[in-house]
Design an enzyme around this catalytic site. Structure first.
Site, mmCIF file in Angstrom:
data_model
loop_
_atom_site.group_PDB
_atom_site.id
_atom_site.type_symbol
_atom_site.label_atom_id
_atom_site.label_comp_id
_atom_site.label_asym_id
_atom_site.label_seq_id
_atom_site.Cartn_x
_atom_site.Cartn_y
_atom_site.Cartn_z
ATOM 1 N N GLU A 48 0.812 -1.223 0.000
ATOM 2 C CA GLU A 48 0.000 0.000 0.000
ATOM 3 C C GLU A 48 0.846 1.275 0.000
ATOM 4 O OE1 GLU A 48 -3.119 0.072 2.911
ATOM 5 O OE2 GLU A 48 -4.028 -1.772 2.169
ATOM 6 N N GLU B 76 -4.836 -8.958 1.137
ATOM 7 C CA GLU B 76 -5.458 -8.602 2.422
ATOM 8 C C GLU B 76 -6.944 -8.416 2.225
ATOM 9 O OE1 GLU B 76 -4.105 -5.192 4.659
ATOM 10 O OE2 GLU B 76 -2.022 -5.654 4.197
HETATM 11 C C1 NOJ Z 1 -3.943 -2.220 5.281
HETATM 12 C C2 NOJ Z 1 -2.577 -2.441 5.808
HETATM 13 O O1 NOJ Z 1 -1.731 -3.062 4.897
HETATM 14 C C3 NOJ Z 1 -2.543 -3.124 7.162
HETATM 15 O O2 NOJ Z 1 -1.317 -2.836 7.728
HETATM 16 C C4 NOJ Z 1 -3.721 -2.657 7.988
HETATM 17 O O3 NOJ Z 1 -3.651 -3.119 9.305
HETATM 18 C C5 NOJ Z 1 -4.989 -3.151 7.339
HETATM 19 N N1 NOJ Z 1 -5.057 -2.660 5.979
HETATM 20 C C6 NOJ Z 1 -6.252 -2.747 8.075
HETATM 21 O O4 NOJ Z 1 -6.359 -1.371 8.110
#
Ligand code: NOJ
Length: 491
Positions: free
Chosen positions: A184, A385
């Site tokens: 991200e 994710e």
């Molecule tokens: C995106 C991120 O990569 C991760 O670190 C985060 O905890 C989750 N989404 C949830 O927000």
């Protein structure tokens, strides 16, 4: 059979779609974490400080002053956590390397103790039949690089990343199945250097755009470094983007949606996947920068062939043009971006919400995967994710602490089903990883939101698999999506 109806489109969405009850052969299932969110041991084993150590220790930066000093204590619980993963029958485990644990200053000397930690983690996974999926940059940049080069604002950081990628490729490149350069980069750059809600807390749109470019450059240099060093024949190299599913409220909001898609998505997919920064992006951001930091030849470096595109999905980004400058906009990480004075991100009513306030819209994931695959047909996609924070209650069942998280389980059923439906519609999607294996440090939001399928008691560091973990373990073991979720309830 449970169904959900989109209050916006009226589309009815069935969970447990009977056509996708089986996990296709070769489809990868797993769970994900990130170093700063779970490891703790922030000042142990020779680890140097990262920008998240500095930021989280800054008064007011995180909810209740939460830090990653202890987090889920994974650094000291690694053997037990590996056994836990084995009990869940995961195909893969996605984790990130703390750059400052293996290179305390970000460049120069390697910390052997830190490298041993990751090497043993990789061996422990392989011994248990779990393939390692490694992210090099999950936001915890070594503080020294922030101090010396302005972090991702400095071009030098991209070259430091290249050396780090090369060292990691040399150390683990014989065993890691999938590498990702960044996770991200949107949050890394725009939330970190533009909106200032994430480390290092800088608020300046031009700096965010610089950071984005240097992340893109680092990605390209990192891919080249990995290709030079990894020896495992079938290893894959990827980047993980939270490419947003962008939906305008009405046809009149199409330009606002285009603007957000350009500034938040194409700023990365342009150079990395398509080989150019789109003209729209340069026009949309002209009030903030002339892009002087992009040097001749940079975009060619950014545009390296990759084997896999990682996509993180949580919710649809509903967009409308900003009609009223005084309108109060719900706080969303990274909401302030070049152009945000013209664009409003909003969350429509009528949807289920997670504890983050995020809307639950599994059909967004299905349509997104289909559309992304149509756009880049030769690039396999993996959902790196997906998951949800909900407020969990610990109850006692037969003297054991138990968390009956039906809401999270339902969320995962719907989104795994959505992923498989996308595949049936032709999307080239090869896997689905749950965020997260463990409850963990949710960045600026601290320890309140719990994303884990395994509960962590932050006082004792005791792990308790939730019902969702039991369900996911059944999915991984039986290669089907159980339609009846059975958990021992007290008589
Ligand atoms: C995106 C991120 O990569 C991760 O670190 C985060 O905890 C989750 N989404 C949830 O927000």
């Amino acid at each position: 059979m449970p169904s959900r109806r989109s209050p916006l489109t009226g589309v009815t969405y069935m969970s447990h779609d009977p056509t996708v009850l089986s996990i296709p052969a070769g489809f990868t299932l797993g769970a994900a974490t990130a170093a700063y969110q779970i490891e703790g041991a922030a000042a142990e084993g020779g680890r140097g400080p990262s920008i998240w150590d500095t930021f989280s220790h800054t008064p007011g930066a995180t909810v209740e002053g939460a830090t990653g000093d202890v987090a889920a204590g994974h650094y000291h619980h690694v053997e037990a956590d590996l056994d836990l993963m084995a009990s869940l029958h995961l195909d893969v485990y996605r984790f990130s390397v703390s750059w400052s644990r293996v290179m305390p200053d970000g460049e120069g000397a390697v910390n052997a103790e830190g490298m041993t930690f990751y090497s043993e983690l990789v061996d422990g996974l392989i011994r248990r039949g779990i393939d390692p999926v490694v992210t090099l940059n999950h936001w915890d940049l070594p503080q020294t690089l922030e101090d010396k080069y302005g972090g991702w604002r400095g071009r030098e950081t991209a070259y430091a990343f290249e050396r780090y990628a090369e060292i990691m490729g040399q150390a683990l490149g014989d065993r890691v199945a999938i590498w990702s350069t960044h996770n991200e980069p949107w949050n890394n750059s725009f939330a970190g250097y533009g909106h200032g809600v994430f480390a290092p807390g800088v608020k300046n749109h031009e700096e965010a755009l610089k950071a984005a470019h240097h992340l893109n450059l680092a990605h390209g240099l990192g891919v080249q470094a990995l290709r030079r060093t990894i020896t495992k024949a079938d290893a894959k190299v990827s980047i993980v983007l939270n490419i947003f599913r962008v939906e305008p409220e009405t046809p009149d909001d199409a330009d606002a949606a285009r603007l957000f898609d350009t500034v938040a998505n194409q700023v990365f997919t342009g150079p990395v996947l398509d080989g150019a920064y789109p003209q729209d992006l340069l026009t949309d951001t002209a009030a903030f920068t002339d892009w002087h930091f992009v040097q001749p030849g940079d975009v060619e470096i950014c545009h390296q062939p990759i084997d896999l595109l990682g996509v993180n999905y949580y919710e649809i980004m509903h967009i409308r043009r900003r009609r009223d400058h005084d309108v109060s906009v719900e706080a969303m990480g990274g909401t302030e971006f070049p152009g945000s004075e013209r664009v409003e991100l909003f969350r429509p009513g009528g949807f289920d919400r997670t504890a983050m306030g995020w809307t639950v819209e599994p059909w967004g994931l299905e349509n997104h995967l289909v559309d992304l695959s149509a756009k880049w047909p030769d690039l396999p996609i993996m959902v790196m994710e997906n998951g949800a924070a909900f407020d969990d209650d610990v109850i006692d069942v037969d003297g054991r602490p138990t968390v009956l998280d039906w809401n999270r389980t339902q969320f995962l059923i719907d989104h795994l089903t959505a992923t498989l439906r996308a595949r049936e519609r032709g999307a080239n999607v090869s896997g689905y990883l749950v965020w997260s294996l463990l409850d963990n440090f949710e960045w600026a939001a601290g320890y309140g939101p719990r994303f884990g399928i395994v509960r962590v008691d932050y006082n004792t560091l005791l792990r308790t698999p939730k019902s969702s973990a039991q369900w996911f373990s059944d999915v991984c073991r039986t290669r089907t999506i159980p339609t009846i979720i059975a958990t021992a309830l007290p008589a």
